[in-house]
Design an enzyme around this catalytic site. Structure first.
Site, PDB file in Angstrom:
ATOM      1  N   ASN A 296      51.015  79.257  31.288  1.00 14.14           N
ATOM      2  CA  ASN A 296      49.562  79.303  31.101  1.00 14.14           C
ATOM      3  C   ASN A 296      49.157  80.772  31.107  1.00 14.14           C
ATOM      4  O   ASN A 296      49.167  81.410  32.155  1.00 14.14           O
ATOM      5  CB  ASN A 296      48.874  78.534  32.245  1.00 14.14           C
ATOM      6  CG  ASN A 296      47.360  78.706  32.226  1.00 14.14           C
ATOM      7  OD1 ASN A 296      46.802  79.130  31.219  1.00 14.14           O
ATOM      8  ND2 ASN A 296      46.707  78.369  33.332  1.00 14.14           N
TER       9      ASN A 296
ATOM     10  N   SER B  52      51.869  80.357  41.838  1.00 17.60           N
ATOM     11  CA  SER B  52      52.790  81.439  42.226  1.00 17.60           C
ATOM     12  C   SER B  52      54.261  81.062  42.063  1.00 17.60           C
ATOM     13  O   SER B  52      55.105  81.454  42.874  1.00 17.60           O
ATOM     14  CB  SER B  52      52.504  81.899  43.657  1.00 17.60           C
ATOM     15  OG  SER B  52      51.197  82.441  43.736  1.00 17.60           O
TER      16      SER B  52
ATOM     17  N   GLY C 264      51.274  83.987  35.931  1.00 21.58           N
ATOM     18  CA  GLY C 264      51.758  85.369  35.868  1.00 21.58           C
ATOM     19  C   GLY C 264      53.189  85.539  35.382  1.00 21.58           C
ATOM     20  O   GLY C 264      53.471  86.395  34.528  1.00 21.58           O
TER      21      GLY C 264
HETATM   22  P1  PGA Z   1      50.167  81.570  38.768  1.00 21.13           P
HETATM   23  O1  PGA Z   1      49.179  80.593  37.966  1.00 21.13           O
HETATM   24  O2  PGA Z   1      51.568  81.164  38.423  1.00 21.13           O
HETATM   25  O3  PGA Z   1      49.833  82.953  38.285  1.00 21.13           O
HETATM   26  O4  PGA Z   1      49.867  81.369  40.228  1.00 21.13           O
HETATM   27  C1  PGA Z   1      49.477  79.235  37.851  1.00 21.13           C
HETATM   28  C2  PGA Z   1      48.385  78.509  37.087  1.00 21.13           C
HETATM   29  O5  PGA Z   1      47.204  78.837  37.261  1.00 21.13           O
HETATM   30  O6  PGA Z   1      48.667  77.588  36.308  1.00 21.13           O
END
Ligand code: PGA
Length: 250
Positions: free
Chosen positions: A9, A213, A235
């Site tokens: 994403n 995360s 990320g």
């Molecule tokens: P993140 O985002 O891996 O940066 O924590 C996950 C998401 O919002 O789908």
């Protein structure tokens, strides 16, 4: 056997040119994923959907949102027929950032999910609790309401086509990931809810992802769990090298 699914994403990151570069790199990523029997996909911004599809027509590409009406006076919105026409076949629905900044409710998500299914597109429906709800022990209550409202009035056949992502809000973009045990316990709970709402066969078919995360160094611990069928990654999905490491560590 549910095939593992890894979706990136990108949120509001990458220009079309940057998306195009990734699209070219994703041709090798896809070959690597196929060898590992992992299904992959990317949700770029609306502006980069067509670019990414052109650069790699075989890649699963999702929008990060859509409107439930097919057309009309909805300034700034994008309809499902517009997405379908350019080859988009998936859409993330109800991401916590949209629930928070755009007042999206599970009832609105339900309308979007129904419209996507009518159009043979796959919704990735996001659910998850806030830090306050987590700390007050309300995770299951919150998730149950989101599942019951978001998936209301679906037939068993339609319900079996969706993907669910459990993303605790407190773990998104914070580096504070939920433990593998928490992820498994909530994903198993969601599977039980699907059994109660629909049938055993639906609950055994639907893929449930964990998100929040997820990084190359922790993805393995999540995906070793019996009820976690993949990950929705923000990320760590932004560069082809990191995406490749995620696939490699599944
Ligand atoms: P993140 O985002 O891996 O940066 O924590 C996950 C998401 O919002 O789908």
């Amino acid at each position: 056997m549910r095939k593992k699914l890894l979706f990136g994403n990108w949120k509001m990151n990458k220009t079309s040119k940057e998306a195009e570069d990734f699209g070219v790199e994703s041709i090798q990523l896809l070959e690597f994923a196929n060898k590992k029997n992992v299904e992959i996909g990317i949700a770029p911004s609306f502006l980069s959907l067509a670019t990414l599809i052109k650069a790699n027509p075989k890649l699963n590409v999702a929008s990060q949102n859509c409107h439930f009406e097919s057309h009309g006076a909805f300034t700034g919105e994008i309809s499902i027929p517009m997405l379908k026409e350019i080859g988009v076949s998936w859409s993330i629905i109800g991401h916590s950032e949209r629930r928070l900044y755009n007042n999206e409710t599970s009832k609105i998500c339900n309308k979007k999910i129904v419209s996507l299914l009518i159009n043979n597109m796959t919704p990735i429906y996001c659910v998850g609790e806030t830090l306050e709800e987590f700390e007050s022990g309300k995770t299951k209550e919150v998730v149950k309401k989101q599942i019951n409202e978001g998936l209301a009035n679906l037939s068993d056949e339609d319900a079996s086509k969706i993907v669910i992502a459990y993303e605790p809000v407190w773990a998104i973009g914070t580096g504070k990931n939920a433990s593998s045990e928490i992820a498994e316990s909530v994903c198993a709970y969601i599977r039980k809810l699907l059994k109660d709402m629909f049938s055993e066969s639906v609950s055994e078919t639907v893929r449930i992802l964990y998100g929040g995360s997820v990084k190359p160094n922790n993805i393995k611990a999540y995906l070793e769990n019996p009820d976690v069928d993949g990950a929705l990654v923000g990320g760590a999905s932004l560069t082809a090298s990191s995406f490749k490491e995620l696939i490699a560590n599944i």
